[in-house]
Enzyme design. Structure first.
Site, PDB file in Angstrom:
ATOM      1  N   CYS A  99     -55.186 159.715  32.464  1.00 23.45           N
ATOM      2  CA  CYS A  99     -55.907 159.212  31.289  1.00 23.45           C
ATOM      3  C   CYS A  99     -56.319 160.399  30.417  1.00 23.45           C
ATOM      4  O   CYS A  99     -56.528 161.511  30.911  1.00 23.45           O
ATOM      5  CB  CYS A  99     -57.138 158.450  31.762  1.00 23.45           C
TER       6      CYS A  99
ATOM      7  N   SER B  55     -59.072 161.053  29.217  1.00 23.75           N
ATOM      8  CA  SER B  55     -60.396 161.592  29.548  1.00 23.75           C
ATOM      9  C   SER B  55     -60.305 162.749  30.534  1.00 23.75           C
ATOM     10  O   SER B  55     -61.155 163.640  30.520  1.00 23.75           O
ATOM     11  CB  SER B  55     -61.293 160.490  30.113  1.00 23.75           C
TER      12      SER B  55
ATOM     13  N   HIS C 183     -59.871 165.473  28.381  1.00 26.86           N
ATOM     14  CA  HIS C 183     -61.141 165.784  27.713  1.00 26.86           C
ATOM     15  C   HIS C 183     -61.994 166.707  28.585  1.00 26.86           C
ATOM     16  O   HIS C 183     -62.723 167.553  28.069  1.00 26.86           O
ATOM     17  CB  HIS C 183     -61.928 164.510  27.423  1.00 26.86           C
TER      18      HIS C 183
ATOM     19  N   HIS D   9     -59.604 159.666  37.633  1.00 27.05           N
ATOM     20  CA  HIS D   9     -60.640 158.628  37.732  1.00 27.05           C
ATOM     21  C   HIS D   9     -60.032 157.233  37.567  1.00 27.05           C
ATOM     22  O   HIS D   9     -60.748 156.278  37.316  1.00 27.05           O
ATOM     23  CB  HIS D   9     -61.706 158.863  36.653  1.00 27.05           C
TER      24      HIS D   9
ATOM     25  N   CYS E  35     -59.264 152.348  35.067  1.00 27.03           N
ATOM     26  CA  CYS E  35     -59.874 152.857  33.829  1.00 27.03           C
ATOM     27  C   CYS E  35     -59.319 152.167  32.596  1.00 27.03           C
ATOM     28  O   CYS E  35     -59.972 151.328  31.987  1.00 27.03           O
ATOM     29  CB  CYS E  35     -59.720 154.369  33.673  1.00 27.03           C
TER      30      CYS E  35
END
Ligand code: COD
Ligand code: ZN
Ligand code: ZN
Length: 358
Positions: A38, A40, A43, A59, A160
């Site tokens: 993902c 994120s 990020h 995650h 997610c």
């Protein structure tokens, strides 16, 4: 066990042999069968989401329970589980109001090191999970049991992107049949918003993304129109597709203040912009005052699709089983854990909707 470690900001991840810490009485050991990659995670690597290295990221994962602590009540060895990247205690003020995405006890289980590197350095895990590994040890609160034949790679996405995106449409915005929707940013999460809007019965679903592969995928997953922001102001293009009025709901699924502002401008009078993406933690979002008040536009935040994960994971898996939610066509490729850096390269290059580590 092997795990992919975030070792330095903006650097490649390091796949290494690490030693898991001993599980506590409320912990569960899960053999990871699939883990989605993902944005994120990226990020964290870029520093937009603050988390100090070294750490095991990942995650968005599914797996099989290998061992349970003495106080674990709801799971047993052999259970199939999906990780909830926001742990859901089930008994706090928010959990009792079907708002497990705001669970008061989230941070109590995110602070423990879950493995040790060869040099003895302790490793934290992303959101208490750490799915970029062969095994993860996490609190029972972070897992939801699922009974289904849906393949592992698809099940992982529910952890997610799918819950975040479909939930943004169904739970946060509560899209109604006939509503009009725009989605800015059509990665794994944005495509899930599009599918959520389709499931809700939206009449117009406009996918906005500069990458042709993403726009084509969106049209296959439920978008009725696709807009290339490189071909002119996306706000004007969306307005032109909605009789000049704008959409009932405009979702921002990237994490940039400029595109949140576009979403706000795309919403009709009385409509709403839904911020799914999180901008860099140092940034603020500003909206013009007149449309906010005099046109009654709303700006809604959305974390984890406003989901109650123990209600919504089985519901989403049911959509997959019944052909309402297409996860097979969101997975562009599967890779082994050793190729994790290639998955991030492909994401950045816009070559994939979702990569899944298997
Ligand atoms: N206009 C339209 N689309 C754009 C633009 C633009 N100016 N710039 C980039 N895009 C597109 C890209 O081409 C890409 O298709 C898409 O935006 C982003 O997709 P991905 O696959 O890189 O990202 P996702 O879908 O995996 O993640 C999106 C999030 C919004 C979840 C993520 O970026 C984020 O904000 N994460 C932090 C929030 C958070 O922690 N959420 C909970 C865990 S995910
Ligand atoms: Zn995510
Ligand atoms: Zn709770």
């Amino acid at each position: 066990m092997r795990a992919a470690i975030f070792v330095e900001p903006n650097g490649p991840m390091s796949v290494e042999d690490v030693t898991p810490t001993d599980p506590g009485p409320r912990d569960v050991v899960v053999r990871i069968t699939a883990s989605g990659v993902c944005h994120s995670d990226l990020h964290v690597i870029s520093g937009a989401l603050p988390m100090p290295p070294p750490a095991i990221l990942g995650h968005e994962g599914a797996g099989i329970v290998e061992a349970v602590g003495a106080e674990v009540k709801g799971l047993a060895v052999g259970d199939r589980v999906i990780g909830s990247f926001i742990p859901a205690c089930g008994v706090c003020w928010h959990c009792l109001r079907d708002e497990s995405h705001l669970c008061d006890n989230t941070y109590t289980v995110m602070g423990s090191p879950r493995a040790v590197r060869a040099d003895g350095t302790p490793l934290m895990t992303m959101t208490g999970l750490g799915t970029f590994a062969e095994y993860m040890t996490c609190d029972e609160m972070s897992l939801v049991k699922i009974e289904t034949d849906v393949p592992d790679a698809q099940l992982a996405l529910v952890g997610c992107g799918v819950t975040t995106g479909v939930g943004a449409a169904l739970n946060t915005a509560k899209v109604q049949p006939g509503d009009t929707v725009a989605v800015i940013g059509c990665g794994g999460v944005g495509q899930s918003v599009i599918q959520g809007a389709r499931i809700a019965g939206a009449s117009v679903i406009i996918a906005v993304d500069p990458v042709a592969l993403k726009r084509e995928a969106a049209l296959g997953l439920g978008a009725t129109h696709a807009v290339d922001p490189g071909e002119g102001d996306p706000v004007e293009q969306v307005k032109a597709l909605t009789g000049g009025r704008g959409v009932d709901y405009a979702f921002e699924v990237i994490g940039l203040p400029a595109t949140v502002a576009q979403a706000f401008d795309m919403a009709r009078s009385g409509g709403a912009a839904v911020a799914v993406g999180v901008s860099h933690f140092t940034e603020s979002i500003t909206v013009p005052s007149f449309p906010l008040v005099l046109s009654e536009k709303r700006l809604l935040g959305c974390v984890y699709g406003s989901a109650q994960v123990r209600r919504d994971f089985p519901r989403l898996v049911g959509f997959v089983e019944n052909g309402r939610l297409d996860l097979a066509n969101m997975i562009t490729r599967t890779l082994p854990l050793d190729d994790i850096n290639e998955a991030f390269r492909a994401m950045t290059a816009g070559e994939v909707v979702r990569s899944v580590i298997v």
